[in-house]
Design an enzyme around this catalytic site. Structure first.
Site, PDB file in Angstrom:
ATOM      1  N   SER A  68       0.843  -1.185   0.000  1.00 59.98           N
ATOM      2  CA  SER A  68       0.000   0.000   0.000  1.00 59.98           C
ATOM      3  C   SER A  68       0.885   1.244   0.000  1.00 59.98           C
ATOM      4  O   SER A  68       1.970   1.242   0.585  1.00 59.98           O
ATOM      5  CB  SER A  68      -0.908  -0.002   1.236  1.00 59.98           C
ATOM      6  OG  SER A  68      -1.829   1.063   1.185  1.00 59.98           O
ATOM      7  N   ASP A  69       0.413   2.278  -0.665  1.00 64.04           N
ATOM      8  CA  ASP A  69       1.119   3.554  -0.664  1.00 64.04           C
ATOM      9  C   ASP A  69       0.088   4.668  -0.776  1.00 64.04           C
ATOM     10  O   ASP A  69      -0.958   4.481  -1.413  1.00 64.04           O
ATOM     11  CB  ASP A  69       2.120   3.639  -1.822  1.00 64.04           C
ATOM     12  CG  ASP A  69       3.071   4.801  -1.637  1.00 64.04           C
ATOM     13  OD1 ASP A  69       4.008   4.666  -0.827  1.00 64.04           O
ATOM     14  OD2 ASP A  69       2.871   5.842  -2.279  1.00 64.04           O
ATOM     15  N   GLN A  70       0.388   5.799  -0.154  1.00 68.31           N
ATOM     16  CA  GLN A  70      -0.583   6.887  -0.135  1.00 68.31           C
ATOM     17  C   GLN A  70       0.103   8.223  -0.371  1.00 68.31           C
ATOM     18  O   GLN A  70       1.226   8.444   0.081  1.00 68.31           O
ATOM     19  CB  GLN A  70      -1.283   6.935   1.223  1.00 68.31           C
ATOM     20  CG  GLN A  70      -2.343   8.016   1.316  1.00 68.31           C
ATOM     21  CD  GLN A  70      -2.958   8.071   2.699  1.00 68.31           C
ATOM     22  OE1 GLN A  70      -2.317   8.489   3.641  1.00 68.31           O
ATOM     23  NE2 GLN A  70      -4.193   7.631   2.801  1.00 68.31           N
TER      24      GLN A  70
END
Length: 192
Positions: A68-70
């Site tokens: 996951s990356d934001q």
């Protein structure tokens, strides 16, 4: 069921994933998280979530790996983690009365088959008009210097919001559980 691996060292993501009551382990991937020229924010988070999962595939065969990356986007520009009081104060001043879009890239990689699912889940926070004094009180109380956007939505940061908009509030914290459940279900994992 293949063992679950969260490709992250984030305590926030670990806490979110624990809500699903599935056993999992964590490992931090070592990847270059640089933004490529002309790469959209959506493409960036999708690419990085996939690269995080792929970085651990060789060392974790026969796993379901969650990457996951934001990023936070304000006024069409990506804003990062502030790291300091002064940077956080400026980010919140800039966001006062505006909307901040959070784009969270999510990948579920089956390292046994190489099959993966990748998506980008958006969530928007419409900020209240904030005074410098409100911002200072908030920052001193919660010190969200490791959070994109300079607030912790799961804590006192919610007091800075006028309203929110999106399908999955957990994406705001960094791991979109609603979409992740869809991906896990497609891999044959029964939840609950």
């Amino acid at each position: 069921m293949l063992p679950l691996l969260l490709a992250s060292s984030s305590v926030y993501r670990r806490d979110l994933l624990s809500r699903l009551r599935l056993p999992f382990t964590c490992s931090s991937p070592d990847i270059n998280e640089s933004h490529r020229p002309d790469e959209s924010a959506t493409d960036l988070v999708k690419r990085l979530s996939l690269e995080k999962a792929q970085a651990l595939a060789a060392s974790h065969p026969k796993h379901l790996i969650i990457g996951s990356d934001q990023v936070a986007v304000l006024g069409g520009k990506i804003i990062g983690k502030p790291h300091t009081f002064d940077n956080a104060h400026q980010q919140l001043l800039n966001a006062s009365g505006a909307s901040v879009s959070f784009l969270t890239g999510l990948t579920l990689l089956n390292s046994q088959t190489g099959h993966y699912q990748t998506d980008c889940i958006p969530f928007t926070v419409h900020m209240r008009c904030l005074t410098p004094e409100q911002i200072e009180r908030y920052l001193l109380a919660e010190q969200p210097y490791d959070c994109a956007g300079s607030f912790k939505a799961e804590g006192l940061g919610v007091s800075l919001f006028q309203r929110t908009e999106g399908d999955d509030a957990t994406s705001l914290v960094g791991l979109p559980l609603i979409r992740l459940v869809d991906m896990l279900t497609a891999e044959g994992i029964a939840i609950p």
